[in-house]
Motif scaffolding. Structure first.
Motif, PDB file in Angstrom:
ATOM      1  N   HIS A   1       0.830  -1.202   0.000  1.00 45.90           N
ATOM      2  CA  HIS A   1       0.000   0.000   0.000  1.00 45.90           C
ATOM      3  C   HIS A   1       0.874   1.266   0.000  1.00 45.90           C
ATOM      4  O   HIS A   1       2.091   1.179   0.138  1.00 45.90           O
ATOM      5  CB  HIS A   1      -0.945   0.000   1.219  1.00 45.90           C
ATOM      6  CG  HIS A   1      -0.233   0.030   2.544  1.00 45.90           C
ATOM      7  ND1 HIS A   1       0.226  -1.109   3.179  1.00 45.90           N
ATOM      8  CD2 HIS A   1       0.125   1.060   3.352  1.00 45.90           C
ATOM      9  CE1 HIS A   1       0.809  -0.778   4.308  1.00 45.90           C
ATOM     10  NE2 HIS A   1       0.774   0.526   4.451  1.00 45.90           N
TER      11      HIS A   1
ATOM     12  N   HIS B   1       0.604   5.665   1.350  1.00 42.85           N
ATOM     13  CA  HIS B   1      -0.146   6.650   2.134  1.00 42.85           C
ATOM     14  C   HIS B   1       0.075   8.022   1.501  1.00 42.85           C
ATOM     15  O   HIS B   1       1.078   8.242   0.823  1.00 42.85           O
ATOM     16  CB  HIS B   1       0.348   6.717   3.584  1.00 42.85           C
ATOM     17  CG  HIS B   1       0.292   5.415   4.304  1.00 42.85           C
ATOM     18  ND1 HIS B   1      -0.871   4.879   4.793  1.00 42.85           N
ATOM     19  CD2 HIS B   1       1.266   4.520   4.601  1.00 42.85           C
ATOM     20  CE1 HIS B   1      -0.605   3.723   5.370  1.00 42.85           C
ATOM     21  NE2 HIS B   1       0.683   3.470   5.270  1.00 42.85           N
TER      22      HIS B   1
ATOM     23  N   GLU C   1       4.866   7.878   6.732  1.00 44.66           N
ATOM     24  CA  GLU C   1       4.551   6.956   7.843  1.00 44.66           C
ATOM     25  C   GLU C   1       5.804   6.895   8.721  1.00 44.66           C
ATOM     26  O   GLU C   1       6.820   6.338   8.324  1.00 44.66           O
ATOM     27  CB  GLU C   1       4.209   5.566   7.304  1.00 44.66           C
ATOM     28  CG  GLU C   1       3.996   4.539   8.411  1.00 44.66           C
ATOM     29  CD  GLU C   1       3.464   3.202   7.887  1.00 44.66           C
ATOM     30  OE1 GLU C   1       2.895   3.156   6.785  1.00 44.66           O
ATOM     31  OE2 GLU C   1       3.622   2.211   8.607  1.00 44.66           O
TER      32      GLU C   1
ATOM     33  N   HIS D   1       4.853   0.086   0.045  1.00 44.62           N
ATOM     34  CA  HIS D   1       5.434  -0.638   1.182  1.00 44.62           C
ATOM     35  C   HIS D   1       4.388  -1.529   1.831  1.00 44.62           C
ATOM     36  O   HIS D   1       3.199  -1.431   1.521  1.00 44.62           O
ATOM     37  CB  HIS D   1       5.994   0.356   2.210  1.00 44.62           C
ATOM     38  CG  HIS D   1       4.923   1.130   2.921  1.00 44.62           C
ATOM     39  ND1 HIS D   1       4.250   2.174   2.331  1.00 44.62           N
ATOM     40  CD2 HIS D   1       4.357   0.985   4.144  1.00 44.62           C
ATOM     41  CE1 HIS D   1       3.348   2.647   3.172  1.00 44.62           C
ATOM     42  NE2 HIS D   1       3.390   1.933   4.276  1.00 44.62           N
TER      43      HIS D   1
ATOM     44  N   TRP E   1      -2.956   8.853   6.874  1.00 48.41           N
ATOM     45  CA  TRP E   1      -2.347   7.563   7.121  1.00 48.41           C
ATOM     46  C   TRP E   1      -3.254   6.389   6.696  1.00 48.41           C
ATOM     47  O   TRP E   1      -2.979   5.237   6.973  1.00 48.41           O
ATOM     48  CB  TRP E   1      -1.941   7.461   8.597  1.00 48.41           C
ATOM     49  CG  TRP E   1      -1.138   6.245   8.844  1.00 48.41           C
ATOM     50  CD1 TRP E   1       0.062   5.943   8.269  1.00 48.41           C
ATOM     51  CD2 TRP E   1      -1.484   5.146   9.678  1.00 48.41           C
ATOM     52  NE1 TRP E   1       0.483   4.708   8.705  1.00 48.41           N
ATOM     53  CE2 TRP E   1      -0.441   4.202   9.566  1.00 48.41           C
ATOM     54  CE3 TRP E   1      -2.582   4.868  10.511  1.00 48.41           C
ATOM     55  CZ2 TRP E   1      -0.464   2.998  10.263  1.00 48.41           C
ATOM     56  CZ3 TRP E   1      -2.592   3.674  11.204  1.00 48.41           C
ATOM     57  CH2 TRP E   1      -1.551   2.751  11.075  1.00 48.41           C
TER      58      TRP E   1
HETATM   59 FE   LIG Z   1       1.822   1.824   5.822  1.00 46.39          FE
END
Ligand SMILES: [Fe+2]
Length: 179
Positions: A91, A93, A97, A136, A159
């Protein structure tokens, strides 16, 4: 202490300075903070954030980060399988993160353009910032998970995971960090 692995190249790196450089040229911030405080399971979020204030505050000011909280995952965590599954699929964001490992461990996997997939085992004292938009995934382990980490945000709403549906993580599901 962190361990970097590139499974397809059979490379393992434990030198923090080399890991920092490897990450830096790829736009990923990695650092280590002094972390020798042992917290009781009952330690509050406020207690943990307060204990790391001297590292956390300048880092947050420099990066323009607004909020921090503490995530704890351990063998008592309910619905662990579902929590694990949420971050085990590749995924991205819309914001960085950032995790500082107060205790425990977790494996961050990275899939960058034109690079073999690599991973970083983060342990007590390790700080990682996965840049916004980076493909990631994260694994706290199939059994006996233990993560106690400070999460740092500009805006918590950024997030949310955006799944790539690549299923690339499945190719590495049998990987184990060589200690
Ligand atoms: Fe993540």
């Amino acid at each position: 202490m962190a361990i970097l692995s590139i499974p397809d190249l059979n490379i393992t790196e434990r030198d923090p300075q080399k890991i920092r450089e490897f990450m830096q040229v790829r736009g990923i911030f990695f650092d280590q903070w002094q972390a020798d405080i042992v917290f009781e399971d009952s330690a509050s979020q406020e207690e943990i954030l307060k204990a790391y204030e001297s590292s956390l505050t300048p880092f947050m000011h420099a990066g323009g980060y607004q909020t921090a909280d503490v995530i704890t995952i351990n063998k008592l965590t309910e619905n662990y399988e579902a929590i694990r599954a949420k971050f085990l699929a590749e995924h991205t964001h819309s914001e960085d993160e950032i995790r500082f490992f107060v205790d425990g461990h977790g494996l961050f996997w990275f899939n960058l353009e034109n690079e073999p997939v690599f991973n970083l085992l983060c342990e007590q004292g390790d700080l990682i910032s996965v840049p916004a938009g980076t493909k990631h995934w994260f694994d706290a382990g199939e059994t006996n998970p233990f993560v106690k980490a400070i999460r740092i945000f500009i805006d918590m709403s950024g997030w949310v995971p955006h799944y790539t549906e690549s299923r690339l993580e499945e190719r590495f599901s049998n990987f184990r960090v060589s200690k």
